[in-house]
Design a protein around this motif. Structure first.
Motif, PDB file in Angstrom:
ATOM      1  N   ALA A  90       0.946  -1.356   0.014  1.00  7.94           N
ATOM      2  CA  ALA A  90       0.048   0.032  -0.038  1.00  7.94           C
ATOM      3  C   ALA A  90       0.892   1.252   0.050  1.00  7.94           C
ATOM      4  O   ALA A  90       0.797   2.064  -0.691  1.00  7.94           O
ATOM      5  N   GLU A  91       1.900   1.056   0.793  1.00  9.08           N
ATOM      6  CA  GLU A  91       2.676   2.428   0.939  1.00  9.08           C
ATOM      7  C   GLU A  91       3.737   2.537  -0.279  1.00  9.08           C
ATOM      8  O   GLU A  91       4.300   3.590  -0.367  1.00  9.08           O
ATOM      9  N   ALA A  97      -0.236   7.028   6.017  1.00 16.78           N
ATOM     10  CA  ALA A  97      -1.429   7.367   6.907  1.00 16.78           C
ATOM     11  C   ALA A  97      -2.639   6.527   6.402  1.00 16.78           C
ATOM     12  O   ALA A  97      -3.661   6.062   7.093  1.00 16.78           O
ATOM     13  N   VAL A  98      -2.635   6.274   4.874  1.00 19.60           N
ATOM     14  CA  VAL A  98      -3.548   5.561   4.390  1.00 19.60           C
ATOM     15  C   VAL A  98      -4.027   4.501   4.691  1.00 19.60           C
ATOM     16  O   VAL A  98      -5.050   4.037   5.257  1.00 19.60           O
ATOM     17  N   PRO A  99      -3.231   3.234   4.738  1.00 17.45           N
ATOM     18  CA  PRO A  99      -3.187   1.949   5.423  1.00 17.45           C
ATOM     19  C   PRO A  99      -3.582   2.222   6.825  1.00 17.45           C
ATOM     20  O   PRO A  99      -4.294   1.218   7.352  1.00 17.45           O
ATOM     21  N   GLY A 100      -2.914   3.052   7.595  1.00 20.29           N
ATOM     22  CA  GLY A 100      -3.238   3.267   9.106  1.00 20.29           C
ATOM     23  C   GLY A 100      -4.668   3.661   9.111  1.00 20.29           C
ATOM     24  O   GLY A 100      -5.110   3.080  10.364  1.00 20.29           O
ATOM     25  N   VAL A 101      -5.505   4.496   8.462  1.00 19.51           N
ATOM     26  CA  VAL A 101      -6.654   4.864   8.777  1.00 19.51           C
ATOM     27  C   VAL A 101      -7.572   3.458   8.488  1.00 19.51           C
ATOM     28  O   VAL A 101      -8.413   3.138   9.337  1.00 19.51           O
ATOM     29  N   PHE A 102      -7.543   2.820   7.589  1.00 19.09           N
ATOM     30  CA  PHE A 102      -8.089   1.468   7.274  1.00 19.09           C
ATOM     31  C   PHE A 102      -7.943   0.660   8.325  1.00 19.09           C
ATOM     32  O   PHE A 102      -8.811  -0.187   9.009  1.00 19.09           O
ATOM     33  N   VAL A 103      -6.619   0.370   8.943  1.00 18.25           N
ATOM     34  CA  VAL A 103      -6.305  -0.557   9.998  1.00 18.25           C
ATOM     35  C   VAL A 103      -6.942  -0.099  11.266  1.00 18.25           C
ATOM     36  O   VAL A 103      -7.475  -0.759  12.068  1.00 18.25           O
ATOM     37  N   ALA A 137      -8.276   7.451  15.573  1.00 16.96           N
ATOM     38  CA  ALA A 137      -7.065   6.971  14.753  1.00 16.96           C
ATOM     39  C   ALA A 137      -6.944   7.725  13.448  1.00 16.96           C
ATOM     40  O   ALA A 137      -5.931   8.140  12.937  1.00 16.96           O
ATOM     41  N   PHE A 138      -8.168   8.064  12.861  1.00 15.64           N
ATOM     42  CA  PHE A 138      -8.075   8.782  11.697  1.00 15.64           C
ATOM     43  C   PHE A 138      -7.548  10.356  11.974  1.00 15.64           C
ATOM     44  O   PHE A 138      -6.778  10.862  11.161  1.00 15.64           O
ATOM     45  N   THR A 139      -7.915  11.026  12.819  1.00 12.01           N
ATOM     46  CA  THR A 139      -7.693  12.200  13.524  1.00 12.01           C
ATOM     47  C   THR A 139      -6.232  12.161  13.748  1.00 12.01           C
ATOM     48  O   THR A 139      -5.433  13.220  13.363  1.00 12.01           O
ATOM     49  N   VAL A 140      -5.610  11.351  14.203  1.00 13.72           N
ATOM     50  CA  VAL A 140      -4.051  11.082  14.577  1.00 13.72           C
ATOM     51  C   VAL A 140      -3.384  11.003  13.380  1.00 13.72           C
ATOM     52  O   VAL A 140      -2.445  11.867  13.255  1.00 13.72           O
ATOM     53  N   GLN A 141      -3.702  10.206  12.178  1.00 12.82           N
ATOM     54  CA  GLN A 141      -2.928   9.917  11.277  1.00 12.82           C
ATOM     55  C   GLN A 141      -3.382  10.933  10.165  1.00 12.82           C
ATOM     56  O   GLN A 141      -2.296  11.310   9.310  1.00 12.82           O
ATOM     57  N   GLY A 142      -4.485  11.290   9.987  1.00  7.16           N
ATOM     58  CA  GLY A 142      -5.050  12.350   8.904  1.00  7.16           C
ATOM     59  C   GLY A 142      -5.132  11.443   7.644  1.00  7.16           C
ATOM     60  O   GLY A 142      -5.170  10.164   7.763  1.00  7.16           O
ATOM     61  N   TRP A 143      -5.228  11.971   6.520  1.00  4.90           N
ATOM     62  CA  TRP A 143      -5.292  11.359   5.157  1.00  4.90           C
ATOM     63  C   TRP A 143      -4.252  11.921   4.302  1.00  4.90           C
ATOM     64  O   TRP A 143      -3.757  12.847   4.532  1.00  4.90           O
ATOM     65  N   GLY A 144      -3.869  10.970   3.318  1.00  3.43           N
ATOM     66  CA  GLY A 144      -2.839  11.267   2.382  1.00  3.43           C
ATOM     67  C   GLY A 144      -2.926  10.852   1.062  1.00  3.43           C
ATOM     68  O   GLY A 144      -4.061  10.233   0.698  1.00  3.43           O
ATOM     69  N   ARG A 145      -1.987  11.119   0.214  1.00  2.00           N
ATOM     70  CA  ARG A 145      -2.150  10.731  -1.118  1.00  2.00           C
ATOM     71  C   ARG A 145      -2.227   9.223  -1.431  1.00  2.00           C
ATOM     72  O   ARG A 145      -1.793   8.293  -0.758  1.00  2.00           O
ATOM     73  N   THR A 146      -2.954   8.755  -2.344  1.00  2.00           N
ATOM     74  CA  THR A 146      -3.416   7.378  -2.603  1.00  2.00           C
ATOM     75  C   THR A 146      -3.737   7.422  -3.902  1.00  2.00           C
ATOM     76  O   THR A 146      -4.095   8.149  -4.854  1.00  2.00           O
ATOM     77  N   ASP A 147      -3.914   6.030  -4.310  1.00  2.00           N
ATOM     78  CA  ASP A 147      -4.617   5.725  -5.786  1.00  2.00           C
ATOM     79  C   ASP A 147      -5.567   4.319  -5.444  1.00  2.00           C
ATOM     80  O   ASP A 147      -5.551   3.806  -4.489  1.00  2.00           O
ATOM     81  N   SER A 148      -6.070   4.030  -6.537  1.00  2.00           N
ATOM     82  CA  SER A 148      -6.822   2.654  -6.300  1.00  2.00           C
ATOM     83  C   SER A 148      -6.018   1.476  -5.744  1.00  2.00           C
ATOM     84  O   SER A 148      -6.555   0.728  -5.089  1.00  2.00           O
ATOM     85  N   ALA A 149      -4.636   1.239  -6.249  1.00  2.00           N
ATOM     86  CA  ALA A 149      -3.948   0.187  -5.677  1.00  2.00           C
ATOM     87  C   ALA A 149      -3.635   0.321  -4.189  1.00  2.00           C
ATOM     88  O   ALA A 149      -3.784  -0.641  -3.386  1.00  2.00           O
ATOM     89  N   GLY A 150      -3.450   1.765  -3.805  1.00  2.00           N
ATOM     90  CA  GLY A 150      -3.061   1.951  -2.558  1.00  2.00           C
ATOM     91  C   GLY A 150      -4.351   1.585  -1.581  1.00  2.00           C
ATOM     92  O   GLY A 150      -4.149   1.120  -0.384  1.00  2.00           O
TER      93      GLY A 150
END
Length: 320
Positions: A90-91, A97-103, A137-150
């Motif tokens: 994913a990274e 932050a993106v996989p972190g939000v999902f986890v 958890a979302f607030t701690v990490q925020g959101w970041g750049r990603t695509d469909s694969a990420g």
């Protein structure tokens, strides 16, 4: 909380804090072959765990059914090897932050899935607490750049985090936390060796340098040996639903340790998210409800209209 649930909550919290802190170690292993690192980490952890497996370990292993062995193999593949591989994949195209939000959504999924597998409905307080933990958890990490694969690999990481708790439930009782941790580490090491040539080719295993050795030793001896045993001991006492609430501490611990190595900062969003995670854990684990109930019971006893009732929960004896 009684002594059993309090100890279970503390064990689950410690395990998740160790995992969150391990992200610092992960940052120095970026150039080491993935499968080789997993093989060394889990292989060494298994060797360290075997002496602590307890008496009758061989008999307990022989008593396992083929279906239980299959579950252990799936637990190692999904919750350990697959989870770590999904995060790394994913990274490649998404910010961490993106996989972190999902986890961070794992407590919500477990709060719904485990009761359904038991043929009952979700507990409202656990579900509400899990939602707070996910928002925190979302607030701690925020959101970041990603695509469909990420996003796709982040969903796989979420499945791995959920599987690490849910798949262990039926085999935790017969094996106990220590032997279960040793067995899944052995299976994960074998699976890592099997996929090594496919993922990293002929160079899947090499001699680590000094920094990499220290990071691998930390992950094996502390994060895996101590963390896994604490996690499963905590889950044994308070159940998978409540134990998974504490996974919200993983991004909190990562955010707290990041400034120590200069890979991040701890500011107002991280503080607010940490507070939400703490509130969600307190609500979902029953701390707030029990505190209010005990207070009302004491008031009734003082007025002579009743007496406090025990809040204890009988837990059958299991191997540890």
């Amino acid at each position: 909380m009684n002594a059993t649930t309090t100890r279970g909550a503390l064990l689950a919290a410690l395990a998740c804090v160790l995992v969150g802190g391990s992200f610092t170690a992960n940052s120095v292993l970026g150039d080491y072959p993935y499968a080789g690192g997993q093989f060394l980490r889990y292989g060494l952890a298994c060797l360290l765990l075997l002496p602590a497996a307890g008496t009758g370990a061989a008999d307990r292993l022989r008593a396992l059914t083929p279906r239980q062995w299959g579950r252990l193999a799936l637990l190692a593949a999904v919750g350990m090897v697959g989870f770590n591989l999904a995060v790394l994949a994913a990274e490649r195209t998404a910010e961490p932050a993106v996989p972190g939000v999902f986890v961070g959504c794992a407590p919500v999924v477990v709060a719904v899935l485990v009761p359904l597998l038991d043929g009952r409905g979700p507990q409202r307080t656990v579900l509400y607490g899990a939602l707070l933990v996910a928002v925190g958890a979302f607030t701690v990490q925020g959101w970041g750049r990603t695509d469909s694969a990420g996003i796709a690999f982040s969903v796989c990481a979420l499945a791995g985090e959920v599987g690490f708790a849910v798949l262990a439930v039926p085999v935790l009782r017969p094996l106990g936390p220590r032997l279960l941790s040793a067995v899944v580490c052995a299976v994960a090491a074998l699976e890592s060796a099997a996929i090594g040539p496919l993922v990293d080719g002929g160079g899947w295993l090499r001699r680590p340098d000094g920094v990499e050795t220290a990071a691998l030793l930390w992950q094996a001896a502390v994060v895996t040996v101590v963390g896994f045993v604490c996690w499963y001991m905590g889950m044994q006492r308070i159940g998978a639903e409540r134990a998974t609430l504490f996974s919200g501490l993983i991004p909190v611990a990562a955010a707290c340790t990041a400034p120590l190595v200069g890979t991040g900062s701890y500011g107002l969003p991280q503080a607010a998210g940490s507070a939400l995670v703490g509130a969600g854990v307190a609500l979902g684990s029953g701390v707030l409800g029990r505190a209010g109930g005990e207070r009302r019971s004491r008031e009734r006893a003082f007025r002579g209209n009743g007496r406090p009732e025990s809040q204890g929960v009988r837990v059958p004896e299991r191997p540890e």
